[in-house]
Write an enzyme that holds these catalytic residues in place. Structure first.
Site: not given
Ligand code: NAD
Ligand code: GLY
Length: 361
Positions: A238, A224, A242, A249
């Site tokens: 980045r 990370k 996800n 989500h």
């Protein structure tokens, strides 16, 4: 203790990982410039761990605000409770906000720090596996909106991260598994040797073997920290962090915040991402089975809740922070250990993935 750094120039900060760190004032105090500190925690974590943190703040003016526990409280209203506490205590712009808890507390306290008097220093003391491997590192802070997860937030880096691995002893098994979903993510998107290590050590992690947990946290944080140093504001790589999150989500928002744990939703979302990657011809069925097997061993769900429909997914996924110029972008797998940002996913194949996830046992 192991110490890694997030290399962000003059905002470089350490991540300390190890047992018994909570009581070590010398790790915390160099990162507190002023004389005032507000610890933000919740009704579950504070009775367990607030005292040693308070002891480490001895000599400073320190107060605590104890929030209700749960993803459903990651709201603007709860955020306002933190601002009220800061104002009631007459804390000035030199105060430090300290998050003591899981990702919900870290995200919310971080946003409070980013906003209060236009920004005050902030420290992360993560106490869940998920927060120690992911949410405490990298400066994403947010609260949820009824229409979308983490929709109100800011990039705001902490002064330091203190991950005391002893705190994981009190974590419920279900929460440990949820954290493993984010650990497995790093292996899938960019670290095949770590994925293979996880395949060998999954049972040790579930048994909370201290050496295995430390190694998993360190390797996760290393991944990370590298990604954040290269792309702090998510203009590129980045977004790979996800993986499974657009589907996940949608699950969290669709069933109501707090019903499914974030890590559980990410796991089911990761399975959907692997399925879609296979439909696009990128991932072999054998690799897909390896993803399923690892998530199953981690005691994570592979399927979304049956109450959601394809239509629900498409509607909920239309509110995603990765959308650019109206176009959905999904994180998929070109291979195990190689995540990719896919911009032009064929609608038919996306529908097939949704139908498969929602109709097959
Ligand atoms: P959480 O914060 O709700 O914590 C899980 C549960 O464990 C809570 O009930 C909490 O009170 C309890 N708990 C915490 N520490 C404990 C301990 N040591 N012993 C016993 N109980 C303990 O959930 P989480 O999984 O830590 O975090 C999920 C949140 O993190 C989501 O809101 C997600 O959106 C966010 N997140 C943010 C990022 C980021 O980059 N900022 C990344 C991943 C996830
Ligand atoms: N957890 C996603 C990120 O930090 O970018």
């Amino acid at each position: 203790m192991k110490t890694l750094h997030v290399e962000l120039g003059d905002r470089r900060y350490p991540i300390h990982i190890g047992p018994g760190l909570l009581g070590h004032a010398e790790l915390l105090r160099p990162h507190i410039a002023g004389r005032q500190a507000l610890v933000v925690s919740n009704t579950t974590v504070a009775p367990l761990y607030l005292e040693p943190v308070r002891a480490a703040l001895d000599g400073l003016r320190h107060e605590a605000v104890i929030l209700p526990d749960g993803e459903q409280y990651k709201t603007l209203e709860t955020l306002n409770t933190v601002f009220t506490a800061l104002l009631n205590h007459r804390f000035d712009r030199h105060c430090t906000v300290i998050a003591l808890g899981g990702g919900v507390i870290g995200d919310l306290a971080g946003l409070a720090a980013a906003c209060y008097q236009r920004g005050v220093p902030f420290i992360q003391i993560p106490t869940t596996l998920l927060a120690q491997v992911d949410s405490s590192v990298g400066g994403k802070t947010a609260v949820n909106h009824p229409l979308g997860k983490n929709m109100i937030g800011a990039f705001y880096q902490p002064q330091c991260v203190l991950a005391d691995t002893d705190t994981l002893a009190t974590l419920p098994d279900r929460e440990l598994s949820a954290g493993l979903a984010e650990v497995i993510k790093y292996g899938l998107i960019r670290d095949l040797p770590f994925l293979e290590w996880l395949e060998r050590h999954l049972e040790a992690l579930l048994a909370r073997d201290a050496t295995a947990l430390s190694e998993a946290i360190e390797r996760s944080c290393r991944n990370k920290a590298e990604i954040v140093a290269a792309d702090e504001r998510e203009t590129g790589e980045r977004a790979l962090l996800n993986l499974g999150h657009t589907f996940g989500h949608a699950i969290e928002t669709g069933v109501g915040y707090g019903e499914w744990l974030h890590g559980e939703a990410v796991a089911a979302g990761t399975v959907m991402a692997a399925d879609l990657s296979a439909r696009l011809g990128w991932l072999s069925q054998e690799c897909v089975e390896r993803v399923y097997a690892l998530l199953t061993r981690a005691r994570l769900p592979l399927k979304p809740p049956p109450t959601l429909t394809s239509g629900d997914f498409l509607r909920l996924m239309a509110v995603d922070k990765k959308i650019k110029d109206g176009q959905l972008r999904l994180i998929l797998l070109r291979a195990l250990g190689q995540g990719v940002i896919a911009c032009d996913v064929d609608a038919r194949q996306l529908h097939e993935t949704l139908d498969h996830a929602l109709t097959h046992p």
